[in-house]
Design a protein around this motif. Structure first.
Motif, PDB file in Angstrom:
ATOM      1  N   CYS A 322     -59.271 -24.484  42.288  1.00  0.00           N
ATOM      2  CA  CYS A 322     -58.921 -24.029  43.626  1.00  0.00           C
ATOM      3  C   CYS A 322     -59.928 -24.633  44.604  1.00  0.00           C
ATOM      4  O   CYS A 322     -61.132 -24.447  44.448  1.00  0.00           O
ATOM      5  N   CYS A 325     -62.064 -21.506  46.627  1.00  0.00           N
ATOM      6  CA  CYS A 325     -63.109 -20.683  46.008  1.00  0.00           C
ATOM      7  C   CYS A 325     -63.707 -21.334  44.766  1.00  0.00           C
ATOM      8  O   CYS A 325     -64.677 -20.834  44.217  1.00  0.00           O
ATOM      9  N   ARG A 327     -62.527 -21.560  41.746  1.00  0.00           N
ATOM     10  CA  ARG A 327     -62.124 -21.027  40.441  1.00  0.00           C
ATOM     11  C   ARG A 327     -61.307 -22.068  39.684  1.00  0.00           C
ATOM     12  O   ARG A 327     -60.537 -22.811  40.279  1.00  0.00           O
ATOM     13  N   CYS A 339     -53.825 -19.206  43.381  1.00  0.00           N
ATOM     14  CA  CYS A 339     -55.160 -18.717  43.023  1.00  0.00           C
ATOM     15  C   CYS A 339     -55.286 -17.252  43.440  1.00  0.00           C
ATOM     16  O   CYS A 339     -54.621 -16.805  44.366  1.00  0.00           O
ATOM     17  N   CYS A 341     -57.500 -15.930  45.069  1.00  0.00           N
ATOM     18  CA  CYS A 341     -58.045 -15.768  46.414  1.00  0.00           C
ATOM     19  C   CYS A 341     -56.951 -15.882  47.486  1.00  0.00           C
ATOM     20  O   CYS A 341     -57.225 -15.735  48.665  1.00  0.00           O
TER      21      CYS A 341
HETATM   22 ZN   LIG Z   1     -59.173 -19.688  45.045  1.00  0.00          ZN
END
Ligand SMILES: [Zn+2]
Length: 404
Positions: A322, A325, A327, A339, A341
């Motif tokens: 992602c 963020c 991840r 994701c 987020c």
């Molecule tokens: Zn993310």
């Protein structure tokens, strides 16, 4: 120094003197190969020292520069052979089957206005032949910044090498980051504070690959009793497949590079060198990665010729990360990357954002910045459209289509 080989067809048949020269040249190359194999040498100079005297006696009247260039061709064949032997590939003693000859740039003359080649055969004997010159060829012949390299003569055509110094790359004012997929290049264009999705589709490539794959399978079954015929037919299939795919990839590359050149963009691509399908079933199911590598090769080569900067980055995790963020998702995505987020985007375009961020963090994007928040989700720029591209001029320079 950059080199580009340009193929010219002949206006009439090759003069018979030249045909004899091709035969002699092939013979010389094959003799030099044999001598080189016995003495275990591959360099042109070593071959020259080794075999010049003998071959000079066999071909007393051959133009000396052609003889030396035969050693160079033989050296190339020997080096390939040695590489294969070292890799442990079983192979036969190499020899040149095709009728051909190569002349160094001082060993022939090309009148760039008229397209007439003057080729010395031996002392006191020259032949002249005229090349078919089209607009495409004029581009190279009339460009004074290009010098002439070697000449390769084949029975029905010649290949002239044009050389030039690599032009200086411009300082990029924008970036075009592209994720390479089986049917398209997807990515984003970042210039100033706008970021837009871009796409260049080539769905035909996968279709052609699949069709030829099926055809080869069928041929192998049908000719299972005759391996030689089967092998020859399959090889012919393969050559045709390569030609058809290559043509389409060139058009895509031209469109992408034209777009980048107009906007003075750097191009970011993933480094495909380490990627290789796992053995067995996956190899059968997946289409080969060859067209994608080939597309990169063409883009990089043409970019060098035009001075367009190209950045290659490690693609590891680019399709699973992602960009907001950081991840890393562990499962394979569908069409859309999602994701926790809240970020979601087309999977391929998401990958290209990650490629761009890798390039930026490596400091290789020319000081450009990119804020994923500035990305305009609703805009798509089409770099290449196969339907319109097919209708473009045959010289393939006008592949860029409407920008929305
Ligand atoms: Zn993310």
């Amino acid at each position: 120094m950059l080199v580009k080989g340009v193929v010219f067809y002949l206006e009439s048949d090759l003069p018979s003197e030249a045909k004899f020269l091709l035969e002699d040249f092939r013979l010389t190359v094959n003799n030099a190969i044999r001598a080189g194999l016995q003495a275990r040498v591959t360099s042109r100079n070593a071959l020259c020292r080794l075999a010049y005297k003998d071959l000079r006696q066999e071909h007393p009247r051959m133009y000396a520069k052609h003889l030396v260039s035969a050693f160079e061709v033989a050296g190339g064949v020997l080096k390939n052979h040695r590489r294969r032997v070292r890799k442990g590939v079983l192979c036969r003693i190499p020899y040149v089957k095709r009728l051909m000859m190569k002349a160094e740039n001082q060993a022939y003359k090309l009148d760039r206005k008229s397209g007439i080649i003057d080729l010395p055969i031996r002392a006191g004997c020259h032949v002249e032949f005229k090349l078919v010159v089209s607009l495409y060829h004029r581009k190279y012949l009339d460009d004074v910044s290009l010098s002439l390299g070697s000449l390769t003569v084949l029975p029905d055509r010649v290949i002239v090498a044009f050389r030039k110094d690599a032009p200086r790359q411009y300082t990029p004012e924008s970036v075009l980051s592209l994720d390479t997929n089986e049917r398209s290049l997807d990515g984003l264009f970042v210039g100033g504070d706008v970021a837009k999705a871009v796409k260049a589709e080539f769905p035909e490539v996968a279709i052609i690959q699949q069709r030829h794959h099926d055809r080869r399978k069928r041929l192998q079954k049908k000719k299972a009793h005759d391996r030689r015929t089967s092998r020859n037919l399959c090889r012919r299939e393969g050559t045709r497949e390569h030609h058809r795919i290559d043509h389409r990839l060139h058009e895509v590359a031209n469109a992408v590079l034209g777009f980048a050149e107009d906007r003075r963009s750097a191009i970011v691509l993933e480094d495909l060198t380490g990627i290789r399908p796992r053995k067995g079933r996956e190899l059968n199911r997946r289409l080969s990665i060859w067209p994608r590598r080939r597309l990169h090769q063409i883009i990089e080569y043409k970019a060098q010729w035009k001075g367009i900067p190209v950045v290659k980055v490690d693609p590891r995790n680019s399709s699973r990360t992602c960009p907001i963020c950081g991840r890393i998702q562990d499962s394979r995505m569908g069409i859309e990357f999602k994701c926790e987020c809240g970020w979601h985007l087309d999977r391929h375009i998401n990958a290209s954002i990650n490629l761009l961020q890798t390039a930026i963090s490596n400091g290789r994007a020319g000081g450009l910045r990119f804020n994923p928040g500035a990305f305009q989700h609703d805009v798509m720029m089409i770099l290449y459209d196969p339907v319109k591209g097919a209708r473009s001029e045959s010289n393939g320079t006008s592949g860029i289509c409407g920008v929305t």
